[in-house]
Design a protein around this motif. Sequence first.
Motif, PDB file in Angstrom:
ATOM      1  N   ASP B 533      43.409  47.170  43.482  1.00  0.00           N
ATOM      2  CA  ASP B 533      43.123  45.994  44.307  1.00  0.00           C
ATOM      3  C   ASP B 533      44.086  45.872  45.468  1.00  0.00           C
ATOM      4  O   ASP B 533      44.042  44.898  46.215  1.00  0.00           O
ATOM      5  N   ASP B 534      44.997  46.822  45.592  1.00  0.00           N
ATOM      6  CA  ASP B 534      46.060  46.669  46.572  1.00  0.00           C
ATOM      7  C   ASP B 534      45.828  47.529  47.803  1.00  0.00           C
ATOM      8  O   ASP B 534      45.081  48.498  47.772  1.00  0.00           O
ATOM      9  N   VAL B 578      52.150  57.493  41.339  1.00  0.00           N
ATOM     10  CA  VAL B 578      53.426  57.619  42.039  1.00  0.00           C
ATOM     11  C   VAL B 578      54.086  56.248  42.158  1.00  0.00           C
ATOM     12  O   VAL B 578      55.290  56.093  41.991  1.00  0.00           O
ATOM     13  N   LEU B 579      53.260  55.231  42.455  1.00  0.00           N
ATOM     14  CA  LEU B 579      53.791  53.887  42.663  1.00  0.00           C
ATOM     15  C   LEU B 579      53.893  53.080  41.367  1.00  0.00           C
ATOM     16  O   LEU B 579      54.393  51.960  41.378  1.00  0.00           O
ATOM     17  N   GLU B 580      53.371  53.642  40.269  1.00  0.00           N
ATOM     18  CA  GLU B 580      53.319  52.931  38.991  1.00  0.00           C
ATOM     19  C   GLU B 580      52.537  51.620  39.114  1.00  0.00           C
ATOM     20  O   GLU B 580      53.015  50.554  38.739  1.00  0.00           O
ATOM     21  N   VAL B 581      51.359  51.701  39.750  1.00  0.00           N
ATOM     22  CA  VAL B 581      50.466  50.536  39.823  1.00  0.00           C
ATOM     23  C   VAL B 581      49.095  50.983  39.329  1.00  0.00           C
ATOM     24  O   VAL B 581      48.783  52.173  39.365  1.00  0.00           O
ATOM     25  N   PRO B 582      48.260  50.050  38.830  1.00  0.00           N
ATOM     26  CA  PRO B 582      46.931  50.455  38.353  1.00  0.00           C
ATOM     27  C   PRO B 582      46.015  50.870  39.495  1.00  0.00           C
ATOM     28  O   PRO B 582      45.986  50.227  40.538  1.00  0.00           O
TER      29      PRO B 582
END
Lengths: 138, 664
Positions: B533-534, B578-582
Amino acid sequence: MRHVLFRLEKDRYALPLDAVREVVVAPERYTRVPHAGPAVKGVMTLRGRVVPVVDLAKLLGLGGEPGTVGKVVLLEFSRRDLGLFVSDVEGIEPIEKVGPQPRPSRLVRGLTRVGALAVTVLDLEGLDSAVAASFGNR
Amino acid sequence: MAAQWDTSRYLSLFVSEATEHLDALGKELVRLEGGVTGEAIDSLFRHAHSVKGMAGSMGFEATTSLGHRLEDLLDRVRSAPNRFDRAIADLVLQAVDALSSHVKAAAAGAPFPDASAVIAQLEGVTRSLRPGATPLPFSAPPAPPLVESSPSTEPAQPPRWLVTLRVATHSAQPGVRGFLAYKRLSSLGNLFRCEPPLDEVKSGKMPGNTFSVELESTEPEAVVQKTVSQVADVELVSLTRVTTPPPTPSAPTEEKAAEADPRVVGQEPSRTIRVRTELLDEFLDLAGELLLATAGVREVGRSLHEELRGQLNESVDRLHGLVRGLHDKVMEARMTPVSVITDRLPRAARDIARRRGREIELIISGSEVLLDRAIVDELNDPVLHLLRNAIDHGVEPPEERRMRGKPPRGTVKLSVRRASDRVLFEVEDDGRGMDVERLKAVAVERGLITADQARDLSEKEALLLSAAPGLSTASSVTDISGRGVGMDAVKRAVEAVGGTLEISSRRGQGTTFRLSLPLTVAMVNLLLVAVGDDVYGLPIAKVAGVVETSRAALSRSQDVPVLQFGASVVPARELAAVLEVPGRPHDVTVPSPFVVVDTDEGRVALAVDALLGQEEVVLKALARPLDQVRGLAGVTVLGSGRPVFILDVTRLEAPVRAAAVGDA
């Protein structure tokens, strides 16, 4: 010294008024911060400023549902912006004497009483370093 | 009361001007040690006189009296320059330091430190330089100065040639050929009045494929001819001697020449005013906000009826252009020459070298290069620290240098230059170099890295260990570099302004510290990508290309998925991992965009969920605690009010940790 009194679920906490810039209604969504710890809700914009917001209950290690309805207490100290997500803000009360901590914690200065209510007074510096750790400090 | 108010109003002006004069005094003094000239002593005297005068008008009596004694001494030296020696130079420096401490006290509203000891010394030495002593005729030959001095007056003008060149009509790239010829000619001397202008030559816009340029060179005619003949497809049409100035009718281009040269005499010097630096900061903030607000208006327009929207967008485009222009001008006004930093260094180098018993030649070049004020401000301490390191830890004591067959006087070079959109700052010494093995050993001993990690480090990485907190290879803790800011502070300060630090070193031959800095801090062109969602921004400058392919179509090399990109293959990774986000759930057979970016460790392809377009934004620096987050270069707010993080792709984390495509 005057303190801002607020609630996390049913429990009451306080922070020195000097460190609080304002209180705003929590936004519905946040922009996620990469690599951030579970206590970090994300960043919000406030009049063009980008402010990181931390879920105070999670930072303190309290359980409970991650709420979305609440207030953001905006702190301003050591030239940095930080928002704390809390359940609600109850007012401003003078707090002079703070008793010892119930259990050792860097985040807590001690316990006190406001009228009939038990209030936990938080420690700004301890809070700051816990927040820094949540954002992947080292 | 009114007088009091007036003085306080001028205090900041006094502080800034007095500081400039004192800095200049220090600089001149160091230059004097390379060779005494009457002109330099005059200059010392003038600066001292100015400080005294300013202190007087502010009513700072102690400062005035100190300045007065210094002026007296310099006046004596002026009439007996042969008596100027190291002892006097030291005393003058002491007086300059005392004056500086007064200025600092004035700025802070603190009481002035006592200067009676310095005053007494100044008086004593001044007396000993009585004019009764026979002044020897001043004839000290100016030795090579410590710093690159101001340009010397040129003896005679070298001859000027009008060179007319034709690029062959069959040339595939006439612009490039023309430019090459121009570059070749520039190696012979100075070039003037390119006709048509160089930019047009470069793009091939030459009437009759011909262009001309004036060359000021001492080289003989034959060399010019030969130089041109070395460029393929370029032919020399004519080579005529021009007399300048004033232009004579013998030159075929005299009409144009007479009006073109901006260097003609009689031009008014450009006028400048002093502006508070905070005001410039506010201008930049406001200009940045205006850009964001303009984007906001455009965003509102999206909900309008199509016809209206077209009209609105036209106006917004115009507005955006104007605001952009304003922003550029503000940025330009903030550009400051790095001489603001480098001018203080000769004096500092001298002090450090003196204290450490080193002999140093400091060579500074490129101090005219411009950088954003905010960056210049942040660089002051790091550069000074690098200089200290070079002198204290780099350059050996004279005896040791002699033993090693080096000249006893060490050389420290500080060079600044522009390289496309970066500014490179290099501090290079010819000292003992750094001991990579020892650095590794200390790092392991202190528990910073394991022995295994130490073995795997490249030399470049190992050298950077010196910038890890709490590491220093100095065997003794010296009063100069052993405490205070260390290399870790240098690295942090440089990275805080978007720069990078690199170290190269050769045992016994010297060390070079290289700072690569952005020119400005503010505008960046982004590729916006969606992950889950980002939205994230990738700096276009670091994007090598975009490839649409399905994850299933990737090949693998050593168990790592790789993407075919041009002639090479690059490792592919999920940006979400890499960013550790879903990220969004994906079907491996459906094509999705891979953005190929240049990282410090080579090219990497990042799988994203969607490309959202390109946007030029104002980069906001990250404040604590967001600046602690790995891999972020800054943040911006889109027209919709949404904050978007800008990724520092050069420093994506090491491939080991980030999950490869398909493993996520």
